[in-house]
Design an enzyme around this catalytic site. Structure first.
Site, PDB file in Angstrom:
ATOM      1  N   THR A   1       0.646  -1.181  -0.034  1.00  0.00           N
ATOM      2  CA  THR A   1      -0.051   0.152  -0.103  1.00  0.00           C
ATOM      3  C   THR A   1       0.855   1.284  -0.179  1.00  0.00           C
ATOM      4  OG1 THR A   1      -1.720  -1.369   1.332  1.00  0.00           O
ATOM      5  CG2 THR A   1      -1.822   1.164   1.414  1.00  0.00           C
TER       6      THR A   1
ATOM      7  N   GLU B   1      -2.339  -2.531  13.429  1.00  0.00           N
ATOM      8  CA  GLU B   1      -2.923  -2.389  12.117  1.00  0.00           C
ATOM      9  C   GLU B   1      -4.306  -3.433  12.310  1.00  0.00           C
ATOM     10  OE1 GLU B   1      -1.124  -5.070   9.209  1.00  0.00           O
ATOM     11  OE2 GLU B   1      -2.041  -3.971   7.313  1.00  0.00           O
ATOM     12  N   ARG B   2      -4.238  -4.306  12.870  1.00  0.00           N
ATOM     13  CA  ARG B   2      -5.537  -4.888  12.936  1.00  0.00           C
ATOM     14  C   ARG B   2      -6.703  -4.028  13.784  1.00  0.00           C
ATOM     15  NH1 ARG B   2      -2.613 -10.488  13.786  1.00  0.00           N
ATOM     16  NH2 ARG B   2      -2.335 -10.807  11.390  1.00  0.00           N
TER      17      ARG B   2
END
Ligand code: FAD
Length: 246
Positions: A24, A108-109
């Site tokens: 990304t 991140e989760r």
């Protein structure tokens, strides 16, 4: 090519070789954190992370990938071909990469869970407003039980995903022993709720929901990645199954 990027020690630093798909914002990044194998034979202690400048010699980017959703984010493959990284750009100690990545995954989760809750809320808000305004067969569609109950269920699911996300963010802040499990649960639930809510929202909009002009069509496409990126549903369930002693 090897699945892992490999880092070989050379005079004054390291040389990276290998590739990683689906990065990304690869096309915009000035600085990249690259996880690479520094010891082929060691599993968890064989990974280290490096700080690599965007546009470094030996690093090339693939073309932007054409995606189903997330059209505002740039996603590309990165290829390293004898890319030299000076010694001082090893991030932390050699062999600590696995630990660093696992900690970053929890964060991140949580972010992806929050993204799922926000996306679901936006789709719900649009659907609720539309249900109040749109009339069919002489009455606002929100007066029909199938629509009003659907919206009630959507609101309930979003509330559950939001509460679990806040709870797991608290566990992360406290460095609680269950932080990894709660982050996995929050991401799993919020991604599922987001996908179910956007699907229901399109249904509430009827034909208008299938037209790109309505934001709900974009929400529908954007939600799908949440069940895949940052570790798929299946990977979250594996994390949880291990903690259940299975
Ligand atoms: C738009 C986008 C942006 C991304 N951005 C980044 C990024 O910035 N950085 C980055 O590192 N990655 C990024 N990714 C990669 C993303 O994290 C992976 O695509 C995702 O983790 C799934 O891995 P995979 O594609 O290799 O699927 P695979 O691992 O090939 O999985 C395929 C299927 O098999 C299932 N599966 C795999 N292993 C198991 C198992 N052990 N048990 C049960 N089922 C299993 C998966 O759940 C999935 O359903 C991005 C991906 C996309 C699409």
């Amino acid at each position: 090519m090897d699945r892992w990027i490999e880092a070989k020690r050379v005079d004054g630093g390291w040389v990276l070789n290998g590739s990683k798909m689906f990065i990304t914002n690869a096309g915009f990044a000035d600085t990249l954190i690259v996880a690479a194998k520094t010891d082929r034979d060691s599993r968890h202690h064989g990974i280290s992370t490096f700080i690599v400048r965007g546009g470094a010699d030996g690093m090339t980017l693939g073309e932007p990938l054409v995606k189903m959703g997330w059209h505002s984010s740039d996603t590309r493959e990165i290829v390293f071909d004898d890319c030299f990284v000076p010694e001082e750009r090893l991030l932390g100690a050699e062999g600590r990469g696995f630990h660093q990545i696992m900690h970053a995954f929890d964060r991140e989760r949580l972010l992806l869970a929050a993204m799922g809750v926000g996306l679901a809320q936006a789709a719900f808000d649009g659907a609720l407003a539309y249900a109040r305004e749109r009339e069919a067969f002489g009455a606002p569609i929100g007066s029909y039980q199938s629509i009003r109950h659907r919206l009630s269920a959507m609101a309930t699911d979003i509330a559950a995903a939001r509460l679990l996300s806040y709870h797991s963010a608290g566990r992360f802040d406290q460095e609680h022993p269950t932080a990894t499990a709660t982050a996995a649960m929050a991401k799993l639930l919020a991604a599922r709720v987001a996908n179910e809510v956007v699907d229901d929202a399109v249904q509430v909009f009827g034909g208008a929901g299938y037209i790109e002009e309505t934001p709900v069509a974009m929400h529908y496409r954007d939600a799908r990645i949440l069940r895949i990126g940052g570790g798929s549903d299946e990977v979250q369930m594996e994390i949880l199954a291990k903690r259940l002693g299975l």
